[in-house]
Design a protein around this motif. Structure first.
Motif, mmCIF file in Angstrom:
data_model
loop_
_atom_site.group_PDB
_atom_site.id
_atom_site.type_symbol
_atom_site.label_atom_id
_atom_site.label_comp_id
_atom_site.label_asym_id
_atom_site.label_seq_id
_atom_site.Cartn_x
_atom_site.Cartn_y
_atom_site.Cartn_z
ATOM 1 N N CYS A 52 0.821 -1.350 -0.028
ATOM 2 C CA CYS A 52 -0.169 0.019 -0.125
ATOM 3 C C CYS A 52 1.058 1.347 -0.023
ATOM 4 C CB CYS A 52 -0.851 -0.170 1.339
ATOM 5 S SG CYS A 52 -1.962 1.578 1.509
ATOM 6 N N CYS A 61 -4.785 1.417 2.699
ATOM 7 C CA CYS A 61 -5.659 2.669 2.533
ATOM 8 C C CYS A 61 -6.986 2.354 1.658
ATOM 9 C CB CYS A 61 -4.751 3.920 1.842
ATOM 10 S SG CYS A 61 -4.551 3.646 -0.039
ATOM 11 N N CYS A 64 -5.150 3.816 -2.979
ATOM 12 C CA CYS A 64 -4.107 4.153 -3.704
ATOM 13 C C CYS A 64 -4.231 3.027 -5.073
ATOM 14 C CB CYS A 64 -2.778 3.763 -3.102
ATOM 15 S SG CYS A 64 -2.449 1.931 -2.573
ATOM 16 N N CYS A 67 -3.859 -0.641 -4.057
ATOM 17 C CA CYS A 67 -4.871 -1.223 -3.179
ATOM 18 C C CYS A 67 -5.863 -1.430 -4.223
ATOM 19 C CB CYS A 67 -5.560 -0.319 -2.117
ATOM 20 S SG CYS A 67 -4.382 -0.448 -0.794
HETATM 21 ZN ZN LIG Z 1 -3.100 1.716 -0.421
#
Ligand SMILES: [Zn+2]
Length: 378
Positions: A52, A61, A64, A67
């Motif tokens: 991440c 998160c 991003c 992710c």
């Molecule tokens: Zn992330």
């Protein structure tokens, strides 16, 4: 996968998050425990957290680029090794895991707690899938790729105990030489079958059974907490996978249980009237089941007998019965006792083996009914 999606296992979560924050992630780890305790989802959440770009204090998160790719399990630096089945019996049609990757991703996204058996069923195969020798070369090829987007390449070897010996030896060689920024996460519910030399080279992380309170929460969250919930939870023995199988199998089990109840009630009385009114219809019903169902019924009945016998001991935490079974046991259990339990079990097991050997099921069940009639009076 997020850490917050993992059911229970808080200590392991905390430890893994800590290791990332402290920058001391072991390059080869083995997550192991019973099927359905969360090794695979934890490995996915851990990998996502490591990659991440803006990790939060306790989780990835979710926003991003990394992710977003992890959400589809399609991050280019995330590699999967898992058991497959090649079409040729020689096991040498050239297939590798990547050929099955789209199907595997879909299955894991749908069911992150899946078992090898679930995967085998998804593949519609009768043989147990394995990780073939050829996959060893694939692993080495992938190690030689540079990391595309993350600091880390992550290789998850799911059901590592299914590695063919030659593949396991290749993996062992790889683990002996540090591989820069590659993280290996091996996953297994049967580590005894992983060669000892591999086991000694990885950091082992044991996953205990999930606490019942989390299984309870999980059922409540999904609106499945009903009068049988505690029975499912008990039988699940800390496994999410088993918990859902328990629920899914419930209809079949109820059917067999009711048939068992009819059989016991019917067999209790043997006279001209009950013979015509109860025995003949029961025999018809039993013989109309297919052979596989007859065997499953006889096995289920052995479980019912055992549970009723244990019920008499008055040790409630040893009894694995649902509401309906308990209601029946209140009146029936006293007829199953130390004078007849062994013989009853033997007779059901014998009937099972006769059915298995294709003996005419009408004779098998009729004999069994006569014997039950006799034994229940002991
Ligand atoms: Zn992330």
């Amino acid at each position: 996968m997020f850490f917050r999606d993992i059911i229970g296992q808080n200590e392991i979560k905390t430890r893994l998050i800590r290791s990332v924050k402290d920058g001391r992630v072991a390059h080869a780890q083995l997550f192991y425990g019973n099927t359905g305790v969360g090794c695979l989802p934890m490995a996915l959440a851990y990998a996502q957290y490591i990659c991440c770009e803006n990790p939060l204090d306790n989780d990835s998160c979710g926003e991003c680029v990394s992710c977003k790719k992890y959400a589809k399990l399609s991050h280019p630096d995330l590699h999967f090794v898992f058991p497959i089945i090649t079409k040729k019996s020689s096991g040498n049609d050239g297939s590798v895991c990547d050929d099955f990757l789209p199907q595997f991703r879909d299955k894991v996204l749908e069911e992150p707690y899946l078992s090898l058996q679930d995967w085998q069923e998804a593949l519609q195969e009768e043989k147990k899938p394995i990780i073939y020798t050829r996959e060893g070369e694939e692993i080495i090829r992938k190690l030689n790729l540079k990391a595309f987007e993350s600091a880390y390449k992550i290789m998850i070897i799911w059901c590592a105990e299914q590695m063919h010996e030659a593949c396991a030896n290749k993996v062992l060689k790889v683990l002996e030489e540090p591989q820069g920024q590659t993280l290996f996460i091996l996953i297994s519910d049967n580590i005894e079958n992983i060669i000892a030399t591999i086991r000694s080279r990885v950091q082992q992380v044991f996953f205990p059974p999930i606490d019942d309170e989390y299984l309870r929460d999980e059922l409540r969250k999904r609106g499945l907490y009903d009068e049988n919930a505690e029975f499912y939870i008990k039988n699940a023995r800390g496994s999410i996978n088993r918990l859902y199988h328990e629920i899914a199998d419930n209809d079949t089990r109820t059917y067999y249980f009711r048939l068992f109840m009819d059989l016991m009630r019917g067999c209790w009385n043997m006279n001209e009237t009950t013979f015509i009114e109860q025995w003949i219809p029961l025999l018809d019903q039993l013989t109309s089941l297919g052979r596989t169902s007859q065997i499953a019924f006889l096995q289920n009945s052995q479980r019912e007998l055992r549970e009723n016998f244990i019920y008499n001991l008055n040790v409630s935490n040893l009894v694995y019965m649902n509401r309906e079974e308990l209601d029946f046991a209140q009146k029936f259990a006293r007829f199953v006792n130390e004078r007849n339990i062994e013989q009853l079990m033997n007779e059901f097991a014998l009937a099972e083996s006769h059915i298995d050997q294709n003996t005419n099921s009408k004779y098998v069940f009729f004999d069994l009914m006569l014997i039950i009639n006799d034994l229940l009076k002991k």
